[in-house]
Motif scaffolding. Structure first.
Motif, mmCIF file in Angstrom:
data_model
loop_
_atom_site.group_PDB
_atom_site.id
_atom_site.type_symbol
_atom_site.label_atom_id
_atom_site.label_comp_id
_atom_site.label_asym_id
_atom_site.label_seq_id
_atom_site.Cartn_x
_atom_site.Cartn_y
_atom_site.Cartn_z
ATOM 1 N N ASN A 84 48.563 -2.967 16.028
ATOM 2 C CA ASN A 84 47.119 -3.125 15.858
ATOM 3 C C ASN A 84 46.361 -2.028 16.591
ATOM 4 O OD1 ASN A 84 45.087 -4.955 14.680
ATOM 5 N ND2 ASN A 84 44.407 -5.111 16.804
ATOM 6 N N MET A 85 46.846 -1.711 17.783
ATOM 7 C CA MET A 85 46.205 -0.644 18.548
ATOM 8 C C MET A 85 46.349 0.690 17.819
ATOM 9 S SD MET A 85 46.689 0.260 22.553
ATOM 10 C CE MET A 85 45.264 -0.637 23.116
ATOM 11 N N GLU A 138 39.701 -7.699 10.832
ATOM 12 C CA GLU A 138 39.972 -6.441 10.151
ATOM 13 C C GLU A 138 41.441 -6.084 10.152
ATOM 14 O OE1 GLU A 138 35.725 -4.431 11.091
ATOM 15 O OE2 GLU A 138 37.187 -4.767 12.644
ATOM 16 N N GLN A 139 42.209 -6.864 10.885
ATOM 17 C CA GLN A 139 43.627 -6.566 10.985
ATOM 18 C C GLN A 139 44.338 -6.949 9.681
ATOM 19 O OE1 GLN A 139 42.200 -9.272 12.218
ATOM 20 N NE2 GLN A 139 43.566 -11.020 12.010
ATOM 21 N N TYR A 159 31.825 3.445 20.798
ATOM 22 C CA TYR A 159 33.279 3.641 20.707
ATOM 23 C C TYR A 159 33.832 2.366 20.084
ATOM 24 C CZ TYR A 159 38.050 4.850 21.709
ATOM 25 O OH TYR A 159 39.375 5.162 21.558
ATOM 26 N N LYS A 160 34.100 2.417 18.799
ATOM 27 C CA LYS A 160 34.450 1.191 18.087
ATOM 28 C C LYS A 160 35.960 0.982 18.064
ATOM 29 C CE LYS A 160 31.566 -0.868 16.735
ATOM 30 N NZ LYS A 160 30.602 -1.734 17.475
ATOM 31 N N VAL A 161 36.349 -0.235 18.383
ATOM 32 C CA VAL A 161 37.759 -0.618 18.277
ATOM 33 C C VAL A 161 37.855 -1.757 17.268
ATOM 34 C CG1 VAL A 161 38.213 0.042 20.661
ATOM 35 C CG2 VAL A 161 37.653 -2.330 20.138
ATOM 36 N N MET A 162 39.063 -2.062 16.865
ATOM 37 C CA MET A 162 39.215 -3.080 15.830
ATOM 38 C C MET A 162 38.777 -4.454 16.334
ATOM 39 S SD MET A 162 42.298 -3.866 13.213
ATOM 40 C CE MET A 162 42.860 -2.216 13.020
ATOM 41 N N HIS A 163 38.089 -5.171 15.465
ATOM 42 C CA HIS A 163 37.669 -6.538 15.761
ATOM 43 C C HIS A 163 38.496 -7.517 14.932
ATOM 44 C CE1 HIS A 163 34.175 -4.583 17.541
ATOM 45 N NE2 HIS A 163 33.814 -5.740 18.057
ATOM 46 N N THR A 172 42.129 4.535 12.562
ATOM 47 C CA THR A 172 41.066 4.344 11.572
ATOM 48 C C THR A 172 39.663 4.355 12.160
ATOM 49 O OG1 THR A 172 41.253 1.936 11.770
ATOM 50 C CG2 THR A 172 42.562 3.003 10.049
ATOM 51 N N ARG A 173 39.537 4.178 13.488
ATOM 52 C CA ARG A 173 38.192 4.023 14.040
ATOM 53 C C ARG A 173 37.904 4.833 15.281
ATOM 54 N NH1 ARG A 173 39.730 -0.305 11.441
ATOM 55 N NH2 ARG A 173 38.209 -1.884 10.873
ATOM 56 N N GLU A 174 38.939 5.026 16.108
ATOM 57 C CA GLU A 174 38.656 5.486 17.460
ATOM 58 C C GLU A 174 38.630 7.009 17.565
ATOM 59 O OE1 GLU A 174 40.947 3.387 20.462
ATOM 60 O OE2 GLU A 174 41.255 1.751 19.062
ATOM 61 N N THR A 196 38.015 7.655 8.919
ATOM 62 C CA THR A 196 36.822 6.892 8.543
ATOM 63 C C THR A 196 36.519 7.132 7.073
ATOM 64 O OG1 THR A 196 35.406 8.748 9.105
ATOM 65 C CG2 THR A 196 35.820 7.130 10.847
ATOM 66 N N PRO A 197 35.827 6.197 6.449
ATOM 67 C CA PRO A 197 35.429 6.423 5.060
ATOM 68 C C PRO A 197 34.671 7.747 4.886
ATOM 69 C CG PRO A 197 35.105 4.128 5.624
ATOM 70 C CD PRO A 197 35.513 4.824 6.895
ATOM 71 N N GLU A 198 33.844 8.087 5.856
ATOM 72 C CA GLU A 198 33.108 9.356 5.723
ATOM 73 C C GLU A 198 34.059 10.550 5.719
ATOM 74 O OE1 GLU A 198 29.845 10.175 8.385
ATOM 75 O OE2 GLU A 198 29.556 12.149 7.492
#
Lengths: 280, 161, 788
Positions: free
Chosen positions: C686-687, C720-721, C713-717, C693-695, C773-775
């Motif tokens: 998960n980490m 979303e896993q 600084y977004k981490v998985m919530h 994907t986010r960090e 990221t999608p962007e």
């Protein structure tokens, strides 16, 4: 942990609140009103807010009203939490905007008034209020004023010194009108928006309000006009609407200007399809 | 302004002398030694300070202590042998344990408020907290097992309990 | 395979109920009246000369007890290159660097005073990436590296040793790998691909921020409480830096609230020592805010990697040439060992005869880096495993078949030229074969769900040796309770990984007793526990486990000796089980532990035996120094291998995606605690997906970090896993406790590559940066003409 201390007051009436403010202001306490308190605790610790006195408006009955009678006006007190507004289902247009702010636990604390008066640029709860031509009830030392959202919310809530937001009022007819709302984030489900877009269909025309695209939330009649021009294709309408964005599109850590426009384009398409029964 | 205030925590009355600017988290931890609620960000973002106010989860780092007067507060120390605690242990829903108090408080409130919580409601509620050790799948299993157990209990005839 | 009674069972963590009841006291939960609080003033510039630090106004705040600035302690410290000032003097080298500190009665007062300190800055040109750092005309982050001392431990040994900064450059260290002949390798290749991969620094964000308490007693003893993985290294560093007898430095480590490598670096403790000294030795606490924990304390390293790979037409890998520019940030610290370790395992688990790698640890004006779960492998695997997919694609081969074909085997050698066998390697082929089933590989790697939605699978293979320097070890002491129960004393630190519980299982297994009768102290105290190398590198169970097993043997020996006298049975006819010593051939002849653990008294007053104290020590054999140019040497006792897959659902219009499933098949040797192992791997997966994907930090053009809170600084919530599936293959390792392999890091290593492979297939472009990221996907597709 706030490194500065302040005096705390919890008046039980509007008069008491405004008089307190006046007095504390004269004493140089730089008072501020609060309801949920989530912003002073978070921005205060970063030195972005400072005060020597806070006035908590949660004890004022008018700020806690949640009222709707058949064929009349929906009244929502500014001290209600976003969770309360959403769960009441009193005005889905508003509730669905509230439920997309922050995270669930935070919404148990953040109030409607707090979000509308926020220092942070998004203030997403205003979107439905712009769309529904709502009325803001504000109280100050000179009494209570009722103003159109369009008069008092220009980019942000324009209160006079010593005034606070008591309630918002929305015509009950907006309870049943079809609307579309989408909040697009960078990637995380809990985040500020890239854009939050809400569109409302009144009779046959569409109203549009957006947060996150520019440095403030707005409703744009120019964009609405383009989107409602049914003589041209849906893609063309969107292209033209994008040319009418009323202020510079922001670029920040959540997304570039170009990407925000890309996301806007897709979201507008979804909104028009949803509300118009049009096929892409 | 410094004042003595009385808080109703875990069914007991607690008196503390606090600064008006103290958050509920500051007071719980530093004045009352109720350290189960943790300081993970003090910014309302991570949920490790979550406690219940009148049965609803709140982030105690974003609530002024004075604002908690008159509310029935529940902290992790107030949970005794609850199904959620059992489920977290049995499903390995924690590793380092630092986010655990907050996660359990949120999940405990969730199953009380929404005994029929769907996956969607679970996601809405539980995305308020951050865990860096587990994969969240363990937490999901823990909460689901409590929901399932509750449903089973409700179906059972009363006299058997 | 051998069956055990307790080993392998999902024994619940000993501290479980304390953790779900809010009863565990982490460092910040110990509140002592009279403790003073320290707050740091940190730099608002990434690179600047600092002039006057004006503390006049700060001193006026009532309750301020002391203010310390860099000029008061112009010391340089570090566990590799001694390049880091305790508090910046002269100049600052990263945004968030400590400049001064205030010690005050309360944290609120300290914060208030800190905001009143004025610092004069004269901004300098910023080195804002490792690529910039490598340019000839780049500003120098350190202009006189040649004058820095190298830590004496680091100077001579293994992964942490042989460090050579290059004067006149921003190169803190260069580690090479030279195996075979790279030119010949490429000459034998029919197909060559060369690609560039990169990601910026990021952060561990353990939910417990770093925190240290220090008190200096009148005797000169220094009492440190800290959330750290390195009590013994900390003790040594404090002792050396401040010239204090090591015996006078006592380090206490309570349970730690997560680390992932973050807490291997010693940073706050020396600062807190100086703070305590400034207030006459009173107890002080220095606790990071989340913002400080993200930017002021050490971070996860960034990387810019060039990967060149050569292969024959029929899919046999021939050569790999790797060039890494790691973003080690402003100070060398543990970034150097990470970048060295990255080179040692650089190929991944493949047979490649010709290997060339240069791994450079670059100084930049970014926060400085330390260990992060995977220790260089997660980072390298992103580039190498993406290139494997690109190569397979170019050859028109199935990426799984291609990996199977090149999977490293017993009889091959590692890039460091260690001869591999089934014990020290594990079975990557078997991992891949099981992965194929679990992810339904043969049902298709790409399935269109609708015009917009496509489902794809991506895989990766990784391996990792643990990188202890030569000569590291551990010790354990077993004492007995009067009822025959056992207490374990060892200095392994519990950070959530479950080591403490696993050690009790080992004792219970060997003693053939109930695991509930085995106790272990959760806190570590350097004054009481035998020395243990840091709790890191997935080596703790290996080291402590071996020490504990030896202690058990020692205790059994003593128990049998006493029992032999009482039962009048020769020692070699005795056995232990269920807290008894008994005669193998007639178990009714027995004596309870409870009667002998403190010695036995006959009615006539004679005694048999004395108190039983089991003592066990262990030192890893066979680790050698590593050649800085060729990389030749033995870096650790064994590899662990893992094959992983990620399935995503990609929206071709929006460029957004959902993580559907993630699978790991790991050869972890004998599994010691099944649920413990499974959840370790799942958490690491998960980490890894969160990181991929986010960090990642975002800096402005002046090197200021813009992502210093969980809001930015977004981490998985939760929610979303993906669904996680973990399987183990259990090839035991010789010399390891019960044949177990390192496990805590393996779940993360291949995740970034696997998800990038999956998304590259879905988006029909090669994705070569993180986070995905999608962007970023949209922009890559835009450039490739995939979208308009």
């Amino acid at each position: 942990m706030l490194h500065f201390n302040f005096d705390y007051y919890r008046p039980s009436s509007i008069d008491e609140a405004v008089e307190l403010f006046d007095k504390l202001d004269q004493d140089g306490k730089k008072p501020i009103y609060l309801s949920g308190g989530t912003e002073i605790t978070t921005l205060g610790r970063l030195n972005q807010v400072f005060t020597k006195a806070v006035i908590d408006v949660k004890g004022i009955p008018e700020c806690n009203v949640l009222d709707y009678k058949q064929d009349s006006v929906v009244v929502v007190g500014a001290a209600l939490t976003l969770t309360q507004v959403w769960e009441s289902k009193i005005l889905p247009l508003l509730g669905e905007a509230c439920v997309r702010i922050g995270d669930r636990t935070s919404r148990n604390q953040i109030t409607l008034g707090g979000n509308l008066a926020s220092e942070i640029i998004y203030r997403e709860a205003v979107l439905p209020l712009l769309l529904s031509n709502s009325t803001f009830v504000v109280a100050g030392i000179e009494g209570i004023r009722q103003l159109s959202v369009h008069k008092i919310f220009k980019e942000k809530l324009r209160l006079k010194r010593g005034e606070f937001l008591v309630q918002i009022k929305v015509d009950g007819k907006y309870r049943k009108m079809p609307f579309y709302i989408e909040k697009k984030r960078k990637s995380e489900r809990v985040d500020y928006p890239l854009i939050t877009l809400e569109a409302l269909k009144v009779d046959r025309s569409i109203r549009l309000a957006i947060s996150g695209l520019c440095a403030f939330p707005f409703r744009s009649y120019e964009m609405e006009k383009e989107l409602n021009n049914t003589d041209i294709s849906i893609e063309e309408r969107i292209d033209r609407a994008i040319l009418r964005i009323p202020a510079p599109v922001i670029s920040d850590i959540r997304g570039s200007r170009e990407y925000r426009i890309f996301v806007l384009r897709n979201t507008l398409l979804d909104a028009l399809i949803y509300l118009g029964g049009v096929r892409a | 302004m410094i004042e003595k205030l009385t808080l109703d925590i875990n069914g007991e009355q607690w008196v503390a002398t606090v600064r008006m600017a103290d958050t509920l988290l500051d007071v719980l931890r530093e004045k009352l030694d109720l350290t189960g609620a943790k300081r993970g960000c003090e910014n309302g973002d991570c949920g490790s300070c979550t406690v219940l106010a009148d049965g609803l989860p709140v982030k105690s780092c974003m609530m002024l202590a004075v604002d908690a007067i008159g509310k029935k507060l529940t902290t992790i120390e107030g949970l005794q042998d609850t199904p959620m605690q059992h489920a977290f242990v049995e499903k390995w829903a924690f590793q380092c344990g630092y986010c655990t108090s907050g996660f359990i408080m949120n999940a405990h409130a969730l199953v009380n408020q929404h005994p029929d919580a769907t996956d969607e409601i679970m996601e809405e509620w539980l995305s308020s907290n951050i865990c860096r050790c587990t994969s969240y799948q363990e937490i999901r299993e823990a909460v689901k097992s409590v929901l399932k157990e509750q449903r089973f209990d409700r179906k059972r005839p009363r006299n058997r309990r | 395979m051998k069956r055990y009674r307790v080993i392998g069972k999902s024994v619940l963590k000993k501290e479980s109920w304390d953790k779900v009841s809010g009863r565990v006291k982490y460092i910040d939960d110990h509140q002592e009246v009279g403790t003073l609080h320290v707050k740091l003033l940190t730099s608002t510039y990434a690179h600047a000369y600092i002039g006057n630090v004006d503390t006049t106004e700060a001193w006026k705040v009532p309750g301020v007890r002391a203010i310390v600035t860099g000029k008061d302690y112009p010391l340089l410290i570090g566990t590799t290159i001694k390049d880091r000032p305790l508090l910046a003097f002269d100049k600052v080298r990263y945004y968030g660097e400590p400049i001064a500190m205030v010690i005050a009665d309360t944290e609120a007062i300290a914060i208030q005073a800190v905001t009143l300190i004025c610092v004069e800055y004269k901004p300098l040109r910023v080195v804002n990436s490792p690529v910039e750092a490598y340019q000839k005309d780049a500003p120098l982050v350190h202009d006189q590296i040649e004058q820095y001392l190298i830590d004496q431990d680091a100077d001579t040994t293994g992964t942490s040793g042989g460090i050579r900064p290059v004067p006149g450059t921003n190169i803190a260290n260069r580690q090479g790998i030279r195996k075979g002949n790279i030119e010949r390798g490429f000459a034998r290749s029919d197909v060559i691909v060369e690609e560039v991969f990169s990601f910026k620094q990021s952060d561990h964000t353990a939910i417990e921020t770093r925190c240290a308490d220090v008190e200096i007693k009148k005797t000169g003893e220094v009492i440190i409480h800290s959330a750290s993985q390195e009590p013994f290294e900390m003790r040594e560093l404090i002792s050396q830096t401040f010239n204090i007898d090591e015996g006078k430095v006592h380090v206490h480590i309570p349970l730690v609230g997560g680390s992932f490598g973050a807490k291997t670096s010693v940073q706050l403790e020396p600062l807190a020592y100086v703070a305590s000294k400034a207030v006459g030795g009173r107890k002080v606490r220095l606790r990071n805010s989340r913002e400080e924990d993200i930017v002021t304390s050490p971070v996860h390293i960034g990387l810019h990697a060039k990967v060149k790979m050569g292969c024959t037409r029929d899919g046999k890998l021939q050569a790999i040439k790797l060039f890494f520019l790691f973003d080690g940030g402003a100070y060398a610290e543990r970034a150097v060992p990470v970048t060295k370790a990255a080179a040692f395992d650089c190929t991944g688990p493949y047979t490649i005869d010709h290997v060339w790698c240069d791994s450079l640890c670059m100084y930049t004006n970014h926060p400085y880096a330390t260990d992060f779960r995977g220790f260089g492998r997660t980072e390298v695997a992103f580039g190498v495993e993406r290139t494997i997919d690109i190569m397979a694609n170019k050859l028109g081969m199935c990426p799984l078949e291609f990996r199977l074909k090149n999977a490293i085997q017993p009889g091959d050698t590692s890039p460091t030229k260690v001869l591999l066998n089934k014990s020290n390697l594990g079975d990557i082929r078997e991992c891949l074969l099981q992965l194929r089933e679990l992810i339904d590989w043969d049902r298709g790697q790409r399935i269109d769900i609708s015009d917009r939605i496509v489902r794809t699978k991506g895989i990766s293979c990784t391996w990792k040796n643990g990188d202890p320097p030569p000569g590291v070890g551990a010790g354990a002491i077993l004492t007995f309770n009067s009822d025959g129960g056992i207490n374990i004393n060892c200095a392994a630190i519990e950070i959530g990984q479950g080591t403490k519980t696993v050690l009790t299982q080992m004792v219970a297994e060997k003693m053939k007793m109930d695991v509930d009768d085995v106790f272990i102290q959760m806190e570590v105290n350097t004054q009481l526990s035998p020395e243990h190398w840091e709790t890191a590198a997935s080596r703790t169970t290996f080291l402590s486990g071996n020490a504990v097993l030896r202690a058990v043997e020692d205790a059994i020996r003593q128990l049998k000796r006493t029992a032999a006298i009482i039962l009048k049975v020769p020692v070699d006819e005795l056995e232990v089980a269920n807290k008894k010593v008994y005669k193998k051939t007639s178990p009714s002849i027995s004596i309870d532990f409870s009667e002998i653990v403190y010695g036995y008294i006959f009615p006539d007053g004679k005694v048999a035996g004395t108190q039983v104290v089991g003592r066990g020590t262990y030192m890893i054999p066979g680790i050698t120094e590593m050649d800085p140019v060729t990389g030749r040497g033995i870096q650790g006792p064994e590899w662990g291998v893992v094959a992983q897959a990620v399935e995503v659902e990609f929206d071709k219009r929006d460029n957004t995606f959902k993580l559907i499933r993630a699978v790991s098949v790991a050869d972890a040797g004998t599994i010691l605690n099944y649920k413990g192992a499974e959840t370790q791997v799942m958490g690491a997966m998960n980490m890894g997906l969160s990181f991929a994907t986010r960090e990642g930090f975002l800096y402005d053009d002046q090197g200021k970090v813009l992502t210093t809170q969980f809001r930015s600084y977004k981490v998985m919530h939760y929610g979303e896993q993906p669904e996680y599936i973990v399987r183990f293959i259990e090839n035991p390792v010789k010399g390891a406790p019960f044949g177990s392999r390192g496990l805590g890091e393996h779940g993360i290593m291949g995740m970034p590559a696997a998800v990038a492979n999956s998304l590259s297939l879905a988006a029909n472009v090669s994705l070569q940066q993180l986070p995905l990221t999608p962007e970023f996907i949209w922009k890559t597709r835009l450039k490739a003409g995939e979208v308009y």
